[in-house]
Design a protein around this motif. Structure first.
Motif, PDB file in Angstrom:
ATOM      1  N   MET A   1       0.829  -1.203   0.000  1.00  0.00           N
ATOM      2  CA  MET A   1       0.000   0.000   0.000  1.00  0.00           C
ATOM      3  C   MET A   1       0.863   1.252   0.000  1.00  0.00           C
ATOM      4  SD  MET A   1      -3.228  -0.460  -0.224  1.00  0.00           S
ATOM      5  CE  MET A   1      -3.272  -1.981  -1.157  1.00  0.00           C
ATOM      6  N   THR A   2       0.366   2.264  -0.714  1.00  0.00           N
ATOM      7  CA  THR A   2       1.178   3.464  -0.874  1.00  0.00           C
ATOM      8  C   THR A   2       1.166   4.330   0.364  1.00  0.00           C
ATOM      9  OG1 THR A   2      -0.684   4.694  -1.706  1.00  0.00           O
ATOM     10  CG2 THR A   2       0.651   3.551  -3.323  1.00  0.00           C
ATOM     11  N   GLY A   3      -0.002   4.389   0.999  1.00  0.00           N
ATOM     12  CA  GLY A   3      -0.113   5.235   2.167  1.00  0.00           C
ATOM     13  C   GLY A   3      -0.103   6.712   1.850  1.00  0.00           C
ATOM     14  N   LYS A   4      -0.294   7.034   0.589  1.00  0.00           N
ATOM     15  CA  LYS A   4      -0.329   8.459   0.216  1.00  0.00           C
ATOM     16  C   LYS A   4      -1.604   9.090   0.744  1.00  0.00           C
ATOM     17  CE  LYS A   4       3.147   8.751  -2.932  1.00  0.00           C
ATOM     18  NZ  LYS A   4       3.913   9.764  -3.607  1.00  0.00           N
ATOM     19  N   ARG A   5      -1.506  10.412   0.970  1.00  0.00           N
ATOM     20  CA  ARG A   5      -2.629  11.088   1.574  1.00  0.00           C
ATOM     21  C   ARG A   5      -3.407  11.913   0.548  1.00  0.00           C
ATOM     22  NH1 ARG A   5      -1.161  13.426   7.298  1.00  0.00           N
ATOM     23  NH2 ARG A   5       0.410  14.372   5.969  1.00  0.00           N
ATOM     24  N   VAL A   6      -4.711  11.646   0.492  1.00  0.00           N
ATOM     25  CA  VAL A   6      -5.563  12.372  -0.452  1.00  0.00           C
ATOM     26  C   VAL A   6      -6.566  13.215   0.341  1.00  0.00           C
ATOM     27  CG1 VAL A   6      -7.242  12.162  -2.331  1.00  0.00           C
ATOM     28  CG2 VAL A   6      -5.339  10.530  -2.153  1.00  0.00           C
ATOM     29  N   LEU A   7      -6.587  14.522   0.030  1.00  0.00           N
ATOM     30  CA  LEU A   7      -7.576  15.396   0.669  1.00  0.00           C
ATOM     31  C   LEU A   7      -8.843  15.405  -0.178  1.00  0.00           C
ATOM     32  CD1 LEU A   7      -8.634  17.639   2.560  1.00  0.00           C
ATOM     33  CD2 LEU A   7      -7.308  19.285   1.215  1.00  0.00           C
ATOM     34  N   VAL A   8      -9.956  14.943   0.427  1.00  0.00           N
ATOM     35  CA  VAL A   8     -11.223  14.927  -0.302  1.00  0.00           C
ATOM     36  C   VAL A   8     -12.069  16.122   0.157  1.00  0.00           C
ATOM     37  CG1 VAL A   8     -13.288  13.594  -0.857  1.00  0.00           C
ATOM     38  CG2 VAL A   8     -11.120  12.417  -0.398  1.00  0.00           C
ATOM     39  N   VAL A   9     -12.433  16.969  -0.789  1.00  0.00           N
ATOM     40  CA  VAL A   9     -13.280  18.128  -0.462  1.00  0.00           C
ATOM     41  C   VAL A   9     -14.654  17.871  -1.068  1.00  0.00           C
ATOM     42  CG1 VAL A   9     -13.422  20.642  -0.467  1.00  0.00           C
ATOM     43  CG2 VAL A   9     -11.208  19.520  -0.772  1.00  0.00           C
ATOM     44  N   GLU A  10     -15.662  17.641  -0.205  1.00  0.00           N
ATOM     45  CA  GLU A  10     -16.979  17.216  -0.692  1.00  0.00           C
ATOM     46  C   GLU A  10     -18.004  17.541   0.376  1.00  0.00           C
ATOM     47  OE1 GLU A  10     -18.315  15.264  -3.636  1.00  0.00           O
ATOM     48  OE2 GLU A  10     -19.954  16.155  -2.467  1.00  0.00           O
ATOM     49  N   ASP A  11     -19.072  18.233  -0.007  1.00  0.00           N
ATOM     50  CA  ASP A  11     -20.054  18.625   1.007  1.00  0.00           C
ATOM     51  C   ASP A  11     -21.198  17.639   1.141  1.00  0.00           C
ATOM     52  OD1 ASP A  11     -21.041  19.263  -1.504  1.00  0.00           O
ATOM     53  OD2 ASP A  11     -22.289  20.911  -0.735  1.00  0.00           O
ATOM     54  N   ASN A  12     -21.302  16.702   0.185  1.00  0.00           N
ATOM     55  CA  ASN A  12     -22.377  15.709   0.267  1.00  0.00           C
ATOM     56  C   ASN A  12     -21.881  14.482   1.042  1.00  0.00           C
ATOM     57  OD1 ASN A  12     -23.752  13.174  -0.847  1.00  0.00           O
ATOM     58  ND2 ASN A  12     -25.121  14.810  -1.548  1.00  0.00           N
ATOM     59  N   VAL A  13     -22.636  14.144   2.107  1.00  0.00           N
ATOM     60  CA  VAL A  13     -22.196  13.082   3.025  1.00  0.00           C
ATOM     61  C   VAL A  13     -22.025  11.757   2.293  1.00  0.00           C
ATOM     62  CG1 VAL A  13     -22.761  11.864   5.164  1.00  0.00           C
ATOM     63  CG2 VAL A  13     -23.426  14.255   4.882  1.00  0.00           C
ATOM     64  N   MET A  14     -22.990  11.406   1.447  1.00  0.00           N
ATOM     65  CA  MET A  14     -22.952  10.130   0.729  1.00  0.00           C
ATOM     66  C   MET A  14     -21.739  10.053  -0.191  1.00  0.00           C
ATOM     67  SD  MET A  14     -25.491   8.163   1.415  1.00  0.00           S
ATOM     68  CE  MET A  14     -27.091   8.227   2.187  1.00  0.00           C
ATOM     69  N   ASN A  15     -21.531  11.122  -0.917  1.00  0.00           N
ATOM     70  CA  ASN A  15     -20.432  11.115  -1.874  1.00  0.00           C
ATOM     71  C   ASN A  15     -19.079  11.124  -1.161  1.00  0.00           C
ATOM     72  OD1 ASN A  15     -21.963  10.945  -4.193  1.00  0.00           O
ATOM     73  ND2 ASN A  15     -22.364  13.157  -4.184  1.00  0.00           N
ATOM     74  N   MET A  16     -19.038  11.823   0.001  1.00  0.00           N
ATOM     75  CA  MET A  16     -17.816  11.802   0.814  1.00  0.00           C
ATOM     76  C   MET A  16     -17.515  10.375   1.252  1.00  0.00           C
ATOM     77  SD  MET A  16     -15.309  13.234   2.277  1.00  0.00           S
ATOM     78  CE  MET A  16     -15.413  14.988   2.617  1.00  0.00           C
ATOM     79  N   LYS A  17     -18.585   9.705   1.686  1.00  0.00           N
ATOM     80  CA  LYS A  17     -18.428   8.328   2.168  1.00  0.00           C
ATOM     81  C   LYS A  17     -17.930   7.433   1.038  1.00  0.00           C
ATOM     82  CE  LYS A  17     -21.542   4.832   4.073  1.00  0.00           C
ATOM     83  NZ  LYS A  17     -22.951   4.719   4.527  1.00  0.00           N
ATOM     84  N   LEU A  18     -18.475   7.594  -0.133  1.00  0.00           N
ATOM     85  CA  LEU A  18     -18.089   6.781  -1.294  1.00  0.00           C
ATOM     86  C   LEU A  18     -16.604   6.983  -1.618  1.00  0.00           C
ATOM     87  CD1 LEU A  18     -18.836   4.974  -3.762  1.00  0.00           C
ATOM     88  CD2 LEU A  18     -19.364   7.091  -4.991  1.00  0.00           C
ATOM     89  N   LEU A  19     -16.208   8.250  -1.724  1.00  0.00           N
ATOM     90  CA  LEU A  19     -14.818   8.546  -2.097  1.00  0.00           C
ATOM     91  C   LEU A  19     -13.863   8.042  -1.017  1.00  0.00           C
ATOM     92  CD1 LEU A  19     -15.203  12.153  -3.576  1.00  0.00           C
ATOM     93  CD2 LEU A  19     -14.704  10.044  -4.817  1.00  0.00           C
ATOM     94  N   ARG A  20     -14.225   8.309   0.262  1.00  0.00           N
ATOM     95  CA  ARG A  20     -13.367   7.891   1.373  1.00  0.00           C
ATOM     96  C   ARG A  20     -13.172   6.370   1.346  1.00  0.00           C
ATOM     97  NH1 ARG A  20     -16.831   7.682   5.709  1.00  0.00           N
ATOM     98  NH2 ARG A  20     -16.844   9.927   6.000  1.00  0.00           N
ATOM     99  N   ASP A  21     -14.285   5.631   1.239  1.00  0.00           N
ATOM    100  CA  ASP A  21     -14.214   4.173   1.312  1.00  0.00           C
ATOM    101  C   ASP A  21     -13.417   3.610   0.146  1.00  0.00           C
ATOM    102  OD1 ASP A  21     -15.648   4.448   3.554  1.00  0.00           O
ATOM    103  OD2 ASP A  21     -17.477   3.435   2.843  1.00  0.00           O
ATOM    104  N   VAL A  22     -13.642   4.174  -1.064  1.00  0.00           N
ATOM    105  CA  VAL A  22     -12.915   3.682  -2.232  1.00  0.00           C
ATOM    106  C   VAL A  22     -11.417   3.933  -2.064  1.00  0.00           C
ATOM    107  CG1 VAL A  22     -12.500   4.090  -4.692  1.00  0.00           C
ATOM    108  CG2 VAL A  22     -14.831   3.840  -3.855  1.00  0.00           C
TER     109      VAL A  22
END
Lengths: 139, 521
Positions: A1-22
């Protein structure tokens, strides 16, 4: 695993959850911001490897936030991808012209999303994760 | 410059006169007519005066002639008397041969004297002499009468005294004849002087009359021109301003107003144009607001529908990719259904938004020359994968003349792709889809023919309407039912036509045309 850090900027809870989990499932660490202001602060504090930026945000919009990131020398070099539901004709060109490093239209294709994220993180010194396609045009 | 004069205070004042244009024109024409009549009357007066002078001059000449005759008679008397000299006192005439005084001469003098009296009376003159002449004429009559008396005595005494001249009588004759001659000469001179005076007066009065006539005529013409100028500018000025405003309105500028001071039909017209301008501006702003609202609505609608779709499709893909553990075959199938339905919904959203933009007139074609051949090849490549999977041959034939056309490349590609994917969709395995392009009558004609089930002729028009699919199309559960409607609108925006040639069971051929020189939308 790379362990790289990605900042996700998203105001919709569902879409935040999707991006985070993926992202977590594909081996990235995430930082989460729901507003442009928060995103700028987190980016300055943690210097993430990549930013996935929604354009429609409650405070300042993604284009404005991008400009602020580029203006700060601590965050100026971080690649920023627009992940947006603004997918009408001309939006892609407009956002790329505004300075985003890539454009992913919602609804996102998960494989494409992962591929694009990988591509931009690899460009930052983690080769070998495999070639991935460019983000697709809006359908 | 003229228009600045035309905007002067006088012109505006004429415009403000509360009378209609008809009345103003009538007054102006009447005014001009009055001026013409004034010139005419003045001219007639000058002519009449001139005629009076001619008549007066004629009378004077008549008088001069009559008086001249009188004068010549008196001179004749003097000459006759000189022919009949006295013994030693008559020196007026050179005496060639001394002879006796002739009674015959004295009789001749008497006969001349007899002519003088009637010639001094109105009947003999042929006119009534002026009072100034009357005195002289009376003098002539009197002197003539006296001379006649003396001459008769003379003749009588000559007979009685055997030709002796009576010197004192002779003196008397001499004195009277000279007096007579002087009176007649004075009369003639007087008339000549009067005639000369009248001629001189005529000359000077001609100059002054001429100058006065020229002055009056020039004044009248200037007044008529000024009247015409002021009146015409009081009409032309407002018309020009109204015309300029209408031109601005027709080019979409509703910001101005016409300032027309006229209180006639033109003032009413200007007021109406102003009202129309305000109403148009209000409607235009309303329309603009509606249009802006619609654009914003479409943009946010697209955004709002895509956001939940992102979660639906995204999570389904995460599950289907088995990122968090395996799913069984049935679950995988359902997930595929969700993803495919989600994508279908997405196409619907795109097509609906596209169509509403076209219907709202918000699609601005980006007209550029582009290679039609390349666009057709691209379209063929895009459907070839699916066609090959289904065992369908896709062919492309283009006339050599067909290559670069003018149009919105992206929109034309959209139409080509729509027709091609429809054709592939409805063609059974082993069939063929043939694309051809040719130039006919100044337009490019692109046709997409398939060997599918065909479409009954009664459905040929319906097929281009929203959500109208054939039974087979409905059964396919693929496609939005908006593709052909959108294609039709886009082709028509380009100034082209689209139609269908098909018979049930004989395949379908969709044809569309593009003008070679496309009309900008």
């Amino acid at each position: 695993m790379t362990g790289k850090r990605v900042l996700v900027v998203e105001d919709n809870v569902m879409n935040m959850k999707l991006l985070r989990d993926v992202l977590l499932a594909t081996g990235y660490r995430t930082l989460e911001a729901t507003t442009g202001g928060e995103a700028i602060q987190l980016a300055a504090e943690h210097a993430p490897d990549l930013v996935l930026m929604d354009v429609h945000l409650p405070d300042i919009d993604g284009v404005h936030a991008l400009r602020r990131l580029r203006a700060d020398e601590r965050t100026a070099a971080i690649p920023v991808l627009a992940v947006t539901a603004q997918a009408m004709h001309g939006d892609r060109e407009r956002l790329l012209a505004a300075g985003f490093d890539g454009y992913i239209a919602k609804p996102v294709n998960i494989r494409e999303l992962v591929g694009t994220v990988r591509q931009h993180c690899d460009a930052h010194g983690q080769p070998g994760s495999g070639a991935t396609p460019r983000p697709s045009a809006e359908s | 410059m003229l228009s600045r004069i035309g905007d002067s205070a006088v012109v505006r004042a004429v415009g403000r006169i509360p009378a209609n244009v008809h009345t103003k024109l009538l007054i102006a024409f009447l005014g001009t007519a009055v001026l013409v009549i004034a010139i005419g009357v003045f001219g007639l007066r000058v002519l009449a005066q001139s005629n009076d002078r001619v008549v007066a001059l004629g009378a004077l000449q008549e008088r001069a002639a009559a008086y001249g005759e009188l004068q010549s008679d008196t001179r004749h008397i003097r000459l006759l008397l000189a022919e009949n000299p006295g013994r030693d006192f008559f020196t007026v005439w050179p005496i060639r041969t001394p002879r006796r005084p002739a009674v015959a001469v004295d009789k001749a003098v008497l006969s001349v004297l007899a002519r003088i009296r009637p010639a001094t009376l109105p009947d003999g003159l042929g006119f009534v002499p002026p009072t100034g002449d009357e005195r002289l004429l009376r003098g002539i009559r009197l002197t003539g009468a006296r001379l006649t008396t003396v001459m008769r005595e003379q003749i009588r005494s000559t007979r009685d005294a055997a030709g002796e001249y009576q010197l004192p009588r002779r003196h008397r004759v001499e004195q009277l004849s000279v007096e007579l001659y002087q009176l007649a000469t004075e009369l003639a001179n007087r008339t000549t002087a009067t005639t000369e005076a009248v001629i001189a007066q005529n000359a000077s009065s001609y100059v002054s009359q001429r100058n006065r006539f020229v002055g009056v005529a020039a004044g009248a013409i200037a007044a008529a021109l000024l009247l015409g100028f002021v009146l015409s500018w009081s009409l032309i000025g407002p018309i020009q301003r109204i015309d300029a405003r209408l031109a601005a309105i027709s080019s979409g500028d509703f910001s101005g107003r016409i300032e027309v001071a006229n209180r006639d039909e033109l003032g009413a017209l200007a007021a109406n144009v102003n009202r129309m301008n305000d109403e148009l501006r209000r409607l235009y702003m309303e329309l603009e607001a509606v249009s802006r609202h619609k654009s914003e609505f479409l943009a946010s609608m697209s955004h709002e529908l895509r956001t939940p779709l992102n979660a639906i499709i995204g999570f389904s893909q995460v599950l289907r990719e088995e990122m968090f553990g395996p799913v069984n075959q049935k679950q995988a199938e359902y997930l595929d259904d969700i993803i495919s339905s989600g994508n279908h919904l997405l196409s619907l959203i795109n097509d609906v938004l596209d169509l509403s933009k076209v219907e709202a007139g918000q699609v601005e074609l980006e007209i550029h020359p582009f290679s039609l051949l390349e666009a057709l090849e691209r379209g063929v490549v895009m459907v070839r994968e699916r066609a090959t999977e289904d065992g369908i041959q896709v062919g492309l034939v283009a006339d050599p003349g067909v290559d670069v056309v003018e149009g919105d490349e992206r929109r034309i590609k959209q139409v080509i792709f729509n027709l091609l994917s429809n054709a592939v969709k409805f063609t059974p395995a082993g069939g063929a889809v043939d694309v051809s392009a040719s130039q006919v009558n100044g337009e490019v004609r692109i046709s997409v023919a398939d060997t599918g089930p065909g479409i009954a002729s009664e459905d040929h028009d319906r097929i281009f309407e929203e959500f109208q699919q054939t039974d087979i199309g409905v059964a396919q559960r693929d496609g939005t039912g908006l593709g052909l409607t959108l294609s039709k609108r886009l082709v028509e925006l380009h100034g082209g036509r689209i139609w269908l040639e098909s018979k049930l069971g004989k395949g379908s051929t969709f044809v569309f045309t593009l003008p070679v020189r496309s009309v900008r939308s």
